[in-house]
Design a protein around this motif. Structure first.
Motif, short mmCIF file in Angstrom:
data_model
loop_
_atom_site.label_atom_id
_atom_site.label_comp_id
_atom_site.label_asym_id
_atom_site.label_seq_id
_atom_site.Cartn_x
_atom_site.Cartn_y
_atom_site.Cartn_z
N THR A 110 0.45 -0.88 0.03
CA THR A 110 0.56 -0.03 0.19
C THR A 110 0.98 1.38 0.31
N VAL A 111 2.17 1.27 0.78
CA VAL A 111 2.67 2.69 0.91
C VAL A 111 3.38 2.75 -0.75
N GLU A 112 4.15 1.81 -0.82
CA GLU A 112 4.34 1.89 -2.54
C GLU A 112 3.46 2.16 -3.49
N ARG A 113 2.26 2.06 -3.55
CA ARG A 113 1.38 1.79 -4.30
C ARG A 113 1.01 3.43 -4.17
N TYR A 114 0.71 4.27 -2.46
CA TYR A 114 0.15 5.18 -2.72
C TYR A 114 1.56 6.09 -3.32
N LEU A 115 2.86 5.98 -2.91
CA LEU A 115 3.54 6.30 -3.55
C LEU A 115 4.31 7.01 -5.17
N LEU A 116 3.77 5.07 -6.02
CA LEU A 116 3.93 5.53 -7.31
C LEU A 116 2.02 7.04 -7.72
N PHE A 117 1.24 6.36 -6.71
CA PHE A 117 -0.16 7.44 -7.32
C PHE A 117 0.31 8.58 -7.02
N ARG A 118 0.97 9.05 -5.58
CA ARG A 118 1.79 10.48 -5.62
C ARG A 118 2.21 11.54 -6.24
N ALA A 119 3.15 9.76 -7.08
CA ALA A 119 4.63 10.66 -7.94
C ALA A 119 3.54 10.90 -9.49
N ALA A 120 2.51 10.24 -10.03
CA ALA A 120 1.56 10.67 -11.41
C ALA A 120 0.85 11.72 -10.90
N GLU A 121 0.18 12.08 -9.59
CA GLU A 121 -0.93 13.31 -9.16
C GLU A 121 -0.04 14.19 -9.85
N LEU A 122 1.22 14.41 -9.18
CA LEU A 122 2.24 15.37 -8.63
C LEU A 122 2.52 15.61 -10.87
N THR A 123 2.65 14.66 -10.86
CA THR A 123 3.29 15.16 -12.85
C THR A 123 1.78 15.82 -12.98
N LEU A 124 1.00 15.28 -13.49
CA LEU A 124 -0.28 15.83 -13.74
C LEU A 124 -0.17 17.23 -13.56
N GLN A 125 -0.10 17.35 -12.23
CA GLN A 125 -0.41 18.77 -11.64
C GLN A 125 0.15 19.68 -12.22
N ASN A 126 1.62 19.20 -13.36
CA ASN A 126 1.94 20.48 -12.69
C ASN A 126 2.94 20.17 -14.57
N GLY A 127 1.77 19.44 -14.74
CA GLY A 127 0.99 20.00 -16.18
C GLY A 127 2.27 19.20 -17.48
N TYR A 128 2.91 17.71 -16.82
CA TYR A 128 4.36 17.28 -17.63
C TYR A 128 2.93 15.80 -17.53
N ASP A 129 3.38 14.32 -18.94
CA ASP A 129 2.70 13.30 -19.02
C ASP A 129 3.91 11.76 -18.51
N TYR A 130 4.96 12.62 -18.51
CA TYR A 130 5.76 11.29 -17.59
C TYR A 130 6.13 11.55 -16.37
N PHE A 131 7.01 10.27 -15.85
CA PHE A 131 8.17 10.49 -14.90
C PHE A 131 8.41 8.97 -14.57
N VAL A 132 9.67 10.04 -14.68
CA VAL A 132 10.98 8.77 -14.44
C VAL A 132 11.64 8.47 -13.15
N MET A 133 11.29 6.96 -12.44
CA MET A 133 12.01 7.25 -11.04
C MET A 133 13.82 7.35 -11.11
N VAL A 134 14.58 7.72 -10.66
CA VAL A 134 15.42 8.53 -10.70
C VAL A 134 16.10 7.44 -9.60
N ASP A 135 15.72 7.25 -8.93
CA ASP A 135 16.43 6.39 -7.20
C ASP A 135 14.92 6.15 -6.69
N ARG A 136 14.49 4.94 -5.88
CA ARG A 136 13.19 4.50 -4.79
C ARG A 136 13.95 3.71 -3.46
N THR A 137 13.43 3.92 -2.52
CA THR A 137 13.36 3.24 -1.77
C THR A 137 12.38 2.76 -0.89
#
Length: 192
Positions: free
Chosen positions: A68-95
């Protein structure tokens, strides 16, 4: 005698009802901005590093599992990307970090017994303070102490947001709209 048993039955029923009530309060973290500090911090947070680079985190409570924690992290990254007017995001580092705290009730006390070895003092339910050492006393506090470990997960990722379509061989790239559409229905929002 019968009155005594009836009173005892009511007491047991009250204790059981209280336990059910308390256990019902323990629910996993909902998707919301972070609150609390340290081990008790839960929710998402994000910090802009550069124009299109962000650090995103999601921390769950002690009943929120790692998935659940990892899923919510992905969702937040997607939501933030869309809020800032971008189409996709690249995970440079994840832990994902696991934090554990061990609790013992009521808790042992440790000391040196005599001149010859260790001894422990502990509080036994219904018996008060007791002592144990390897050569004398009760068996090591096994049935008098409740020891449990509580896990808490926190996931974090550094993401770079981009416009357009990611290259096919870019395995760390996520289409923000697709992630939001697929994960969104599984995200538990707080009740108003």
């Amino acid at each position: 005698m019968i009155e005594h048993l009836k009173g005892r039955g009511k007491l047991i029923a009250a204790i059981a009802s209280g336990a059910l009530l308390v256990s019902g309060c323990a629910t996993e973290t909902t998707y919301r901005p972070a609150t609390g500090k340290g081990f008790y911090r839960t929710g998402y947070s994000d910090r802009q590093i550069e124009a299109n680079r962000w650090l995103v985190t999601f921390a769950g409570n002690t009943v929120t599992d790692r998935d659940t924690v990892e899923r919510y992290l992905l969702f937040r990254a997607a939501e933030l990307t869309l809020q800032n007017g971008y189409d996709y995001f690249v995970m440079v580092d994840r832990t994902t970090d696991r934090q554990a705290q061990t609790y013992s009730t009521p808790g042992p006390r440790f000391g040196m017994g005599g001149f010859w070895g260790p001894s422990w003092r502990y509080y036994g339910r219904g018996f008060g303070w007791r002592a144990w050492d390897p050569w004398f006393g009760d068996p090591f506090w096994g049935d008098n102490i409740d020891v449990r470990t509580v896990d808490r997960y926190e996931a974090s990722a550094e993401i770079v947001m981009r416009k357009g379509t990611p290259a096919r061989d870019e395995v760390r790239a996520f289409n923000a709209r697709d992630v939001a559409d697929r994960i969104g229905p599984t995200v538990v929002m707080p009740k108003p």
